[in-house]
Scaffold this motif. Structure first.
Motif, PDB file in Angstrom:
ATOM      1  N   GLU A   1       2.987  12.483   9.654  1.00  0.00           N
ATOM      2  CA  GLU A   1       1.471  12.094   9.981  1.00  0.00           C
ATOM      3  C   GLU A   1       0.811  11.870   8.750  1.00  0.00           C
ATOM      4  N   LYS A   2       0.357  10.564   8.693  1.00  0.00           N
ATOM      5  CA  LYS A   2      -0.414   9.971   7.725  1.00  0.00           C
ATOM      6  C   LYS A   2      -0.074  10.342   6.170  1.00  0.00           C
ATOM      7  N   PRO A   3       1.137   9.753   5.559  1.00  0.00           N
ATOM      8  CA  PRO A   3       1.201  10.315   4.198  1.00  0.00           C
ATOM      9  C   PRO A   3       0.445   9.446   3.476  1.00  0.00           C
ATOM     10  N   TYR A   4       0.065   8.118   3.798  1.00  0.00           N
ATOM     11  CA  TYR A   4      -0.881   7.489   2.787  1.00  0.00           C
ATOM     12  C   TYR A   4      -2.106   7.369   3.393  1.00  0.00           C
TER      13      TYR A   4
ATOM     14  N   PRO B   1      -1.231   4.119   8.481  1.00  0.00           N
ATOM     15  CA  PRO B   1      -1.337   4.646  10.007  1.00  0.00           C
ATOM     16  C   PRO B   1      -1.435   5.999   9.987  1.00  0.00           C
ATOM     17  N   ASP B   2      -1.750   6.458  11.358  1.00  0.00           N
ATOM     18  CA  ASP B   2      -1.964   7.863  11.500  1.00  0.00           C
ATOM     19  C   ASP B   2      -0.530   8.536  11.283  1.00  0.00           C
ATOM     20  N   THR B   3       0.541   7.615  12.009  1.00  0.00           N
ATOM     21  CA  THR B   3       1.969   8.103  12.251  1.00  0.00           C
ATOM     22  C   THR B   3       2.593   7.145  11.437  1.00  0.00           C
ATOM     23  N   LEU B   4       3.756   7.619  10.865  1.00  0.00           N
ATOM     24  CA  LEU B   4       4.784   6.321  10.476  1.00  0.00           C
ATOM     25  C   LEU B   4       6.434   7.247  10.552  1.00  0.00           C
ATOM     26  N   GLY B   5       6.998   6.374  11.054  1.00  0.00           N
ATOM     27  CA  GLY B   5       8.374   6.576  11.260  1.00  0.00           C
ATOM     28  C   GLY B   5       9.122   6.808   9.746  1.00  0.00           C
ATOM     29  N   ILE B   6       9.954   7.652   9.523  1.00  0.00           N
ATOM     30  CA  ILE B   6      10.456   8.218   8.298  1.00  0.00           C
ATOM     31  C   ILE B   6      11.181   6.944   7.760  1.00  0.00           C
ATOM     32  N   PHE B   7      11.500   5.761   8.486  1.00  0.00           N
ATOM     33  CA  PHE B   7      12.245   4.949   7.742  1.00  0.00           C
ATOM     34  C   PHE B   7      11.102   3.831   6.983  1.00  0.00           C
ATOM     35  N   ALA B   8       9.946   4.094   7.439  1.00  0.00           N
ATOM     36  CA  ALA B   8       8.940   3.199   6.878  1.00  0.00           C
ATOM     37  C   ALA B   8       8.120   3.938   5.757  1.00  0.00           C
ATOM     38  N   THR B   9       8.835   5.070   5.241  1.00  0.00           N
ATOM     39  CA  THR B   9       8.226   5.830   4.057  1.00  0.00           C
ATOM     40  C   THR B   9       9.368   5.623   2.816  1.00  0.00           C
TER      41      THR B   9
ATOM     42  N   GLU C   1      -0.510  -4.375   5.743  1.00  0.00           N
ATOM     43  CA  GLU C   1      -1.634  -4.533   5.389  1.00  0.00           C
ATOM     44  C   GLU C   1      -1.858  -3.404   4.591  1.00  0.00           C
ATOM     45  N   TRP C   2      -1.941  -2.184   5.036  1.00  0.00           N
ATOM     46  CA  TRP C   2      -2.321  -0.866   4.615  1.00  0.00           C
ATOM     47  C   TRP C   2      -1.605  -0.723   2.922  1.00  0.00           C
ATOM     48  N   CYS C   3      -0.700  -1.278   2.810  1.00  0.00           N
ATOM     49  CA  CYS C   3      -0.058  -1.203   1.373  1.00  0.00           C
ATOM     50  C   CYS C   3      -0.070  -2.458   0.660  1.00  0.00           C
ATOM     51  N   ALA C   4      -0.574  -3.582   1.094  1.00  0.00           N
ATOM     52  CA  ALA C   4      -0.556  -4.698   0.204  1.00  0.00           C
ATOM     53  C   ALA C   4      -1.226  -4.718  -1.092  1.00  0.00           C
ATOM     54  N   HIS C   5      -1.810  -3.876  -1.381  1.00  0.00           N
ATOM     55  CA  HIS C   5      -2.676  -3.716  -2.488  1.00  0.00           C
ATOM     56  C   HIS C   5      -1.883  -3.058  -3.521  1.00  0.00           C
ATOM     57  N   TRP C   6      -0.890  -2.519  -3.203  1.00  0.00           N
ATOM     58  CA  TRP C   6       0.196  -1.994  -4.388  1.00  0.00           C
ATOM     59  C   TRP C   6       0.683  -2.935  -5.309  1.00  0.00           C
ATOM     60  N   PRO C   7       0.980  -2.419  -6.290  1.00  0.00           N
ATOM     61  CA  PRO C   7       1.493  -3.287  -7.503  1.00  0.00           C
ATOM     62  C   PRO C   7       2.887  -4.197  -6.898  1.00  0.00           C
ATOM     63  N   GLN C   8       2.965  -5.384  -7.523  1.00  0.00           N
ATOM     64  CA  GLN C   8       3.957  -6.293  -7.259  1.00  0.00           C
ATOM     65  C   GLN C   8       5.085  -6.108  -7.935  1.00  0.00           C
TER      66      GLN C   8
ATOM     67  N   ASN D   1      -4.642   7.942  -5.659  1.00  0.00           N
ATOM     68  CA  ASN D   1      -5.600   7.339  -4.292  1.00  0.00           C
ATOM     69  C   ASN D   1      -4.817   6.886  -3.407  1.00  0.00           C
ATOM     70  N   GLU D   2      -3.478   6.813  -3.079  1.00  0.00           N
ATOM     71  CA  GLU D   2      -2.724   6.307  -2.312  1.00  0.00           C
ATOM     72  C   GLU D   2      -2.095   7.282  -1.450  1.00  0.00           C
ATOM     73  N   PHE D   3      -1.619   8.440  -1.888  1.00  0.00           N
ATOM     74  CA  PHE D   3      -0.898   9.518  -1.078  1.00  0.00           C
ATOM     75  C   PHE D   3      -1.975  10.647  -0.546  1.00  0.00           C
ATOM     76  N   ARG D   4      -1.468  11.115   0.514  1.00  0.00           N
ATOM     77  CA  ARG D   4      -2.306  12.486   1.060  1.00  0.00           C
ATOM     78  C   ARG D   4      -1.196  13.581   0.716  1.00  0.00           C
ATOM     79  N   TRP D   5      -2.025  14.574   0.038  1.00  0.00           N
ATOM     80  CA  TRP D   5      -1.026  15.750  -0.323  1.00  0.00           C
ATOM     81  C   TRP D   5      -1.188  16.679   0.770  1.00  0.00           C
ATOM     82  N   SER D   6      -0.482  17.657   0.848  1.00  0.00           N
ATOM     83  CA  SER D   6      -0.193  18.493   2.058  1.00  0.00           C
ATOM     84  C   SER D   6      -1.668  19.256   2.301  1.00  0.00           C
ATOM     85  N   ASP D   7      -2.526  19.458   1.178  1.00  0.00           N
ATOM     86  CA  ASP D   7      -3.743  20.274   1.248  1.00  0.00           C
ATOM     87  C   ASP D   7      -4.995  19.442   1.578  1.00  0.00           C
ATOM     88  N   GLU D   8      -4.711  18.019   1.798  1.00  0.00           N
ATOM     89  CA  GLU D   8      -5.851  17.340   2.190  1.00  0.00           C
ATOM     90  C   GLU D   8      -6.151  17.167   3.710  1.00  0.00           C
TER      91      GLU D   8
END
Length: 161
Positions: free
Chosen positions: A61-64, A68-76, A135-142, A154-161
């Motif tokens: 659930e929403k690691p970034y 998106p609200d949910t990601l398949g683990i292979f998209a992380t 699109e949600w990660c297109a602003h990350w460094p190249q 500013n990118e990751f949601r930590w478990s306490d957020e």
């Protein structure tokens, strides 16, 4: 089907000397001529995340924050996955071939993590000239170099957020 067998070739070490890979003595001949490469791809085992629950995590659930609200683990890049294998590209600072020590600028592994394999980074096989990302990660460094100064907090949601 043959049983899968992994033979770690060394361990990650983090200390006063910085980050390094200590290659087991029997594998040191495999380091021959690696010193001409600037970067290394390190396959390592997320040993701190190797349990039944982590291996059965298929969605998260929403690691970034901007993802998106949910990601398949292979998209992380999460360590929680069916096989907790890490793949990291690291800049080589020095190689002591005789003692099996590879000094690295940085590696996102933990002290003592087993190293499964090493491959030299070669642009002809490893670099994608124009990669496409959501699109949600297109602003990350190249690049790896740009990532060093990027504010990843500013990118990751930590478990306490």
């Amino acid at each position: 089907m043959k049983p899968l067998m992994l033979n770690p070739i060394g361990k990650i070490r983090i200390g006063r000397e910085g980050m390094r890979i200590e290659v087991e003595q029997k594998y040191t001949p495999a380091l021959k001529e690696l010193d001409g490469f600037s970067h290394l791809q390190v396959l390592w085992w997320f040993d701190g995340c190797d349990n039944a629950s982590a291996r059965n995590t298929l969605e998260t659930e929403k690691p970034y924050k901007k993802g998106p609200d949910t990601l398949g683990i292979f998209a992380t890049r999460s360590p929680y996955r069916p096989n907790p294998i890490g793949l990291s590209t690291a800049r080589i600072l020095a190689i002591d071939e005789e003692n099996g020590i590879i000094q690295l600028a940085y590696l996102d592994a933990h002290e003592g993590s087993p190293v499964l394999d090493l491959k030299p980074y070669t642009p002809s096989l490893d670099r994608v000239e124009i990669p496409h990302v959501p699109e949600w990660c297109a602003h990350w460094p190249q690049s790896l170099e740009e990532s060093a100064s990027f504010d990843w907090s500013n990118e990751f949601r930590w478990s306490d957020e």
